[in-house]
Design a protein around this motif. Structure first.
Motif, short mmCIF file in Angstrom:
data_model
loop_
_atom_site.label_atom_id
_atom_site.label_comp_id
_atom_site.label_asym_id
_atom_site.label_seq_id
_atom_site.Cartn_x
_atom_site.Cartn_y
_atom_site.Cartn_z
N PHE A 250 12.76 46.52 80.77
CA PHE A 250 11.77 46.83 79.67
C PHE A 250 11.57 45.35 78.78
CE2 PHE A 250 13.94 50.73 80.27
CZ PHE A 250 12.79 51.44 80.37
N VAL A 251 10.54 45.02 78.39
CA VAL A 251 10.23 43.92 77.67
C VAL A 251 9.46 44.24 76.39
CG1 VAL A 251 10.11 42.28 79.70
CG2 VAL A 251 8.16 43.28 79.01
N GLY A 252 9.37 43.46 75.28
CA GLY A 252 8.66 43.36 74.25
C GLY A 252 9.68 43.80 72.81
N SER A 253 9.10 44.10 71.78
CA SER A 253 9.97 44.38 70.72
C SER A 253 10.66 45.59 70.69
CB SER A 253 9.12 44.30 69.44
OG SER A 253 7.94 45.30 69.58
N GLY A 254 10.36 46.59 71.31
CA GLY A 254 11.02 47.79 71.64
C GLY A 254 12.14 47.85 72.75
N ALA A 255 12.36 46.62 73.55
CA ALA A 255 13.06 46.85 74.70
C ALA A 255 14.12 47.36 74.53
CB ALA A 255 12.68 45.35 75.30
N ALA A 256 14.89 46.63 73.42
CA ALA A 256 16.35 46.81 73.23
C ALA A 256 16.64 48.39 73.23
CB ALA A 256 16.93 46.10 72.17
N ALA A 257 16.02 49.10 72.37
CA ALA A 257 16.14 50.37 72.03
C ALA A 257 15.81 51.38 73.07
CB ALA A 257 15.23 50.74 70.87
N VAL A 258 14.70 51.06 73.93
CA VAL A 258 14.48 51.80 75.22
C VAL A 258 15.32 51.69 76.33
CG1 VAL A 258 12.62 52.36 76.86
CG2 VAL A 258 12.04 51.77 74.32
N ALA A 259 15.90 50.23 76.57
CA ALA A 259 16.80 50.09 77.43
C ALA A 259 18.15 50.75 77.31
CB ALA A 259 16.93 48.89 77.81
N GLU A 260 18.61 50.87 76.02
CA GLU A 260 19.70 51.45 75.63
C GLU A 260 19.76 52.80 75.95
OE1 GLU A 260 22.40 52.33 71.65
OE2 GLU A 260 20.96 50.87 71.58
N ALA A 261 18.60 53.62 75.68
CA ALA A 261 18.38 54.98 75.94
C ALA A 261 18.26 55.15 77.46
CB ALA A 261 17.04 55.63 75.24
N ALA A 262 17.59 54.45 78.29
CA ALA A 262 17.72 54.43 79.77
C ALA A 262 18.98 54.47 80.43
CB ALA A 262 16.85 53.44 80.29
N VAL A 263 19.87 53.49 79.80
CA VAL A 263 21.33 53.53 80.05
C VAL A 263 22.04 54.67 79.99
CG1 VAL A 263 23.47 52.16 79.95
CG2 VAL A 263 21.17 50.72 80.17
N ARG A 264 21.80 55.33 78.86
CA ARG A 264 22.47 56.45 78.43
C ARG A 264 22.40 57.48 79.17
NH1 ARG A 264 20.95 55.43 72.91
NH2 ARG A 264 19.44 57.15 73.31
N HIS A 265 21.05 57.65 79.86
CA HIS A 265 20.67 58.47 80.95
C HIS A 265 21.06 58.12 82.26
CE1 HIS A 265 18.33 60.17 77.74
NE2 HIS A 265 17.31 59.48 77.85
#
Length: 230
Positions: free
Chosen positions: A163-178
């Motif tokens: 995931f890239v961009g200003s929302g990448a950290a939050a989205v990647a964290e959620a993906a790892v939780r899944h």
């Protein structure tokens, strides 16, 4: 073919004058500045400076390319209004490109990934998101979307993704939780007019008026009742 390309969709302004030579797009001059406001004041001077440095006259332009969104309402409108005005003045046809596709094109040049998603912070727990192959912005697997963070984390299924961009950290964290193999990169990524010119060179230009691409209605709404005059 000579191309003027510019972006004002997010927190910055980027301009490029490029030329298509033997199927390769060569940047003759480019500029990028980061700021949250001031697009209207800075865009036209930046275009003038870039054109002058490239030694290209406005009458020599064969194409004008601009990002049409998603992005901020004001920034997107400023870019499109400038492109319309310049097209009218120069008779050059226009090309509109997704801001997320331009960002993916930039990311694809530096990141080694089979699957890439551009996710930019849209606030309210949502992101503007679009899924691409790792090869860049010309290989989209989805349309631009407005998604909650958890939904964006599921883009492309359960395979590995960057995931890239200003929302990448939050989205990647959620993906790892899944339970997904995901990582975040390039949090400061913005559309780059050099990449925009590269994409635009391979698209069909049009004389039709450009239109902004919004994924969310504006916050400001007309009043339901007229204000009584005093």
């Amino acid at each position: 073919m000579k191309i003027l390309a510019f972006d004002t969709c997010f927190d910055g302004c980027s301009v490029c004058v490029a030329e298509l030579r033997d199927n390769s797009v060569v940047a003759l001059s480019s500029r990028m500045e980061r700021f949250e406001t001031g697009h209207a004041e800075r865009l036209i001077p930046m275009i003038g400076e870039t054109m002058e440095e490239a030694r290209v006259a406005f009458g020599d332009l064969d194409r004008i390319a601009v990002t049409v969104g998603p992005g901020t309402f004001t920034g997107t409108r400023i870019g499109i209004a400038a492109a319309r005005s310049l097209a009218l003045a120069t008779s050059a046809p226009t090309v509109g490109v997704s801001s997320l596709a331009v960002m993916a094109e930039v990311a694809g040049r530096t990141i080694d990934a089979e699957m890439l998603a551009v996710v930019t912070d849209a606030r309210r727990g949502e992101v503007y998101a679009q899924l691409f192959s790792g090869r860049g912005g010309r290989n989209a697997y989805s349309e631009p979307l407005l998604l909650p963070i958890d939904d964006a984390a599921r883009l492309g299924g359960r395979g590995a993704i960057v995931f890239v961009g200003s929302g990448a950290a939050a989205v990647a964290e959620a993906a790892v939780r899944h339970g997904r193999a995901a990582r975040a990169a390039l949090p400061d990524l913005l559309p780059d007019a050099v990449a925009l010119a590269s994409i635009a060179a391979g698209l069909e230009a049009s004389d039709a008026p450009l239109a902004p691409f919004y994924l969310r209605p504006p916050d400001a709404k007309p009043q339901d009742k007229a204000i009584a005059r005093v």
